[in-house]
Design a protein around this motif. Structure first.
Motif, short mmCIF file in Angstrom:
data_model
loop_
_atom_site.label_atom_id
_atom_site.label_comp_id
_atom_site.label_asym_id
_atom_site.label_seq_id
_atom_site.Cartn_x
_atom_site.Cartn_y
_atom_site.Cartn_z
N LYS A 88 44.37 -45.39 42.93
CA LYS A 88 45.13 -45.63 44.15
C LYS A 88 44.55 -46.78 44.97
N ALA A 89 43.20 -46.86 44.99
CA ALA A 89 42.53 -47.89 45.81
C ALA A 89 42.27 -49.18 45.03
N ALA A 90 42.48 -49.13 43.71
CA ALA A 90 42.01 -50.23 42.84
C ALA A 90 42.50 -51.62 43.25
N MET A 91 43.76 -51.73 43.67
CA MET A 91 44.30 -53.06 43.97
C MET A 91 43.65 -53.69 45.21
N ASP A 92 43.02 -52.87 46.05
CA ASP A 92 42.31 -53.43 47.21
C ASP A 92 41.12 -54.28 46.79
#
Length: 226
Positions: A88-92
């Motif tokens: 969920k946070a990976a693209m940040d």
């Protein structure tokens, strides 16, 4: 928050980025053409940062290789340290993208596979990772909606949609970051669509991301030191 405070210019990640992590067999059609089973987890391997080469310099075919293959891939440039991040946070943690080639000494790789040896000689030689200019994340709202292509001497060899990846970019980042901490400036190659084939000395490789950018490289032969 989109801008990542950096002491080093991400636009020139290839000059200082440390790790190049490559995902293999991430497009079903390519796995099929290589006669490989589809992976249940991402298969990945490393290239040294000395593998980087930029437009204007040639791709050098290693002296021991008789079958050099091109593999065109979308590269993901990491913008900040990522350790065990969620999907969920990976693209940040993504700063942007680059078009990359995973140049492969296919005959050497076949030998390595047969003997159960690592692929370093097949994948990690100098100039085995040609890269395009850096594309900031803002320019590519959805990296899974791109078309990448490669021509050799004007003839189309590879054309693929990043929507066909087996493992998505967030999945790949999350998976790798639990095993290898990703650092700012690191590059992840996300796999090649089908159509890989051999190039010879003097061939011209032209590759691109539709509507974003393209790059050109000439192939040269390594001469051995006597």
């Amino acid at each position: 928050a989109g801008i990542m405070a950096s002491s080093k210019p991400l636009a020139r990640f290839w000059e200082w980025g440390r790790n190049i992590i490559c995902v293999g067999r991430n497009y079903a059609e390519h796995a099929k053409e290589m006669k490989n089973a589809l992976p249940s987890e991402p298969l990945f391997f490393l290239k040294p940062s000395s593998a980087y080469v930029r437009e204007g310099d040639p791709i050098i075919k290693p002296y021991y290789c008789n079958n050099l293959h091109h593999e065109v891939e979308l590269g993901v440039v990491i913008g900040k340290k990522a350790h065990a991040v969620s999907q969920k946070a990976a693209m940040d943690y993504v700063a942007g993208y680059a078009l990359c080639l995973d140049m492969t000494a296919r005959d050497t790789q076949a030998e390595c596979k047969k003997k159960g040896l690592p692929w370093t000689l097949a994948k990690g030689f100098n100039t085995s990772c040609p890269v395009s200019d850096f594309v900031p994340k803002e320019k590519i709202p959805d990296p899974h909606k791109l078309q990448i292509w490669l021509r050799v001497n004007g003839e189309l060899r590879q054309e693929g949609e990043t929507s066909s990846m087996i493992f998505s970019i967030p999945y790949i980042i999350s998976y790798i970051s639990e095993i290898i901490t990703l650092e700012e400036g690191d590059l992840i190659l996300t796999g090649s669509p089908k159509g890989v084939s051999a190039v010879q000395e003097h061939d011209e490789i032209h590759a691109g991301i539709n509507g974003i950018l393209s790059m050109q490289f000439k192939v040269a032969q390594q001469s051995r030191q006597s």
